[in-house]
Design a protein around this motif. Structure first.
Motif, PDB file in Angstrom:
ATOM      1  N   UNK A  30       0.844  -1.203   0.000  1.00  0.00           N
ATOM      2  CA  UNK A  30       0.000   0.000   0.000  1.00  0.00           C
ATOM      3  C   UNK A  30       0.882   1.256   0.000  1.00  0.00           C
ATOM      4  N   UNK A  31       1.997   1.205   0.735  1.00  0.00           N
ATOM      5  CA  UNK A  31       2.893   2.371   0.820  1.00  0.00           C
ATOM      6  C   UNK A  31       3.501   2.676  -0.557  1.00  0.00           C
ATOM      7  N   UNK A  32       3.934   1.604  -1.269  1.00  0.00           N
ATOM      8  CA  UNK A  32       4.531   1.806  -2.597  1.00  0.00           C
ATOM      9  C   UNK A  32       3.489   2.356  -3.560  1.00  0.00           C
ATOM     10  N   UNK A  33       2.264   1.857  -3.435  1.00  0.00           N
ATOM     11  CA  UNK A  33       1.198   2.318  -4.323  1.00  0.00           C
ATOM     12  C   UNK A  33       0.891   3.799  -4.061  1.00  0.00           C
ATOM     13  N   UNK A  34       0.810   4.163  -2.781  1.00  0.00           N
ATOM     14  CA  UNK A  34       0.526   5.565  -2.436  1.00  0.00           C
ATOM     15  C   UNK A  34       1.608   6.474  -3.021  1.00  0.00           C
ATOM     16  N   UNK A  35       2.852   6.044  -2.907  1.00  0.00           N
ATOM     17  CA  UNK A  35       3.979   6.835  -3.415  1.00  0.00           C
ATOM     18  C   UNK A  35       3.883   6.974  -4.938  1.00  0.00           C
TER      19      UNK A  35
ATOM     20  N   UNK B  40      -4.955  -2.820   9.167  1.00  0.00           N
ATOM     21  CA  UNK B  40      -3.983  -3.471   8.283  1.00  0.00           C
ATOM     22  C   UNK B  40      -2.706  -3.688   9.090  1.00  0.00           C
ATOM     23  N   UNK B  41      -2.587  -4.845   9.735  1.00  0.00           N
ATOM     24  CA  UNK B  41      -1.411  -5.048  10.606  1.00  0.00           C
ATOM     25  C   UNK B  41      -0.124  -5.241   9.804  1.00  0.00           C
ATOM     26  N   UNK B  42      -0.249  -5.585   8.531  1.00  0.00           N
ATOM     27  CA  UNK B  42       0.960  -5.829   7.737  1.00  0.00           C
ATOM     28  C   UNK B  42       1.607  -4.545   7.236  1.00  0.00           C
ATOM     29  N   UNK B  43       0.863  -3.471   7.183  1.00  0.00           N
ATOM     30  CA  UNK B  43       1.419  -2.212   6.696  1.00  0.00           C
ATOM     31  C   UNK B  43       2.373  -1.623   7.739  1.00  0.00           C
ATOM     32  N   UNK B  44       3.384  -0.864   7.275  1.00  0.00           N
ATOM     33  CA  UNK B  44       4.344  -0.291   8.231  1.00  0.00           C
ATOM     34  C   UNK B  44       3.670   0.656   9.229  1.00  0.00           C
ATOM     35  N   UNK B  45       2.568   1.267   8.815  1.00  0.00           N
ATOM     36  CA  UNK B  45       1.852   2.182   9.712  1.00  0.00           C
ATOM     37  C   UNK B  45       0.731   1.488  10.487  1.00  0.00           C
TER      38      UNK B  45
END
Lengths: 196, 75
Positions: A30-35, B40-45
């Protein structure tokens, strides 16, 4: 509190398809997608609960579009030759116009979401295909074959031509571009092989 | 009268495993003002999202912090 934005949602889907193809299922986050979308992760979570939710929804939407496109102007009561030709044209058109989406759908199909997505799509496409094949066998236009044999013979050649096209080369790295002339030539051979 | 549709509030947390998720579940599921939530426990946040028409981000942060977890609204 954040509000849904239709344009942003479309961008998220397009980028997600692109990233799933390049990074694969495991490398995608999700972080890569947001970026990649230039948005905050928080915005992304307005649309999806997590990575699995996103991939499942994306897969279902892609599958629906693919089924709609495959069945466009197709009637299970068509003659076998006309019906198979229509399906080849529809499938080729869809993949040529939605290369990223079609490739991404393949990635998703190999994930744990495969069954949920396939089940929902099968209920729509299966009855029509079953009727089409039943008619073709009764009218002696198609030899009776196990389903897997039929599918590989009927569609395998088309998907291989499209794979060569995606890679831009065929056997021995010979440059290759898909054309409908080549497709019809291949279809003719396939139809001969499937005749009783 | 217009129907009110709850939008999601999104938070960064340190809720990292299934036991912590269960702790949170008891509080959030039993709150009638919370329509739906996910974590979402897998996300870094370790992103928590909560949909509620009447609750504010401060209310949600207060519930989560009372359970002993960090909770900051994500911008």
């Amino acid at each position: 509190m954040r509000v849904r934005d239709v344009n942003k949602e479309a961008l998220v889907k397009a980028k997600a398809a692109e990233l799933l193809v390049t990074l694969g299922f495991e490398g995608f986050s999700m972080q890569k997608l947001a970026k990649a979308c230039g948005i905050s992760p928080a915005t992304l979570y307005i649309y999806y609960a997590d990575k699995d939710d996103l991939i499942l929804k994306l897969g279902q939407e892609m599958g629906r579009k693919m089924v709609e496109s495959t069945l466009k102007d197709f009637d299970p009561n068509m003659s076998f030759v006309d019906g198979l030709k229509k399906q080849w044209e529809n499938r080729a058109q869809f993949i040529l116009e939605n290369n990223d989406m079609a490739h991404c759908f393949e990635v998703i199909k190999h994930s744990s979401h495969c069954n949920i997505i396939s089940d929902s799509l099968a209920s729509e496409i299966r009855p029509k295909m079953e009727l089409f094949l039943k008619n073709a066998i009764e009218n002696k236009e198609l030899k009776p074959l196990p389903l897997e044999v039929y599918w590989c013979a009927a569609f395998g050649p088309l998907y291989n031509l499209l794979k060569f096209h995606r890679e831009g080369k065929s056997l021995g790295n010979i440059p290759f571009v898909f054309t409908f002339d080549i497709m019809y030539q291949t279809l003719e051979v396939v139809l001969k092989g499937l005749k009783p | 009268m217009d129907n009110l549709i709850a939008e999601f509030m999104v938070f960064k947390t340190n809720i990292k495993n299934e036991i912590d998720r269960l702790n949170l579940m008891f509080s959030l599921d039993s709150d009638p003002e919370i329509d739906t939530w996910s974590l979402d426990i897998e996300d870094v946040d370790h992103v928590l999202r909560v949909a509620s028409i009447s609750k504010t981000p401060n209310d949600v942060q207060s519930i989560v912090r009372k359970l002993g977890y960090e909770c900051a609204e994500l911008d």
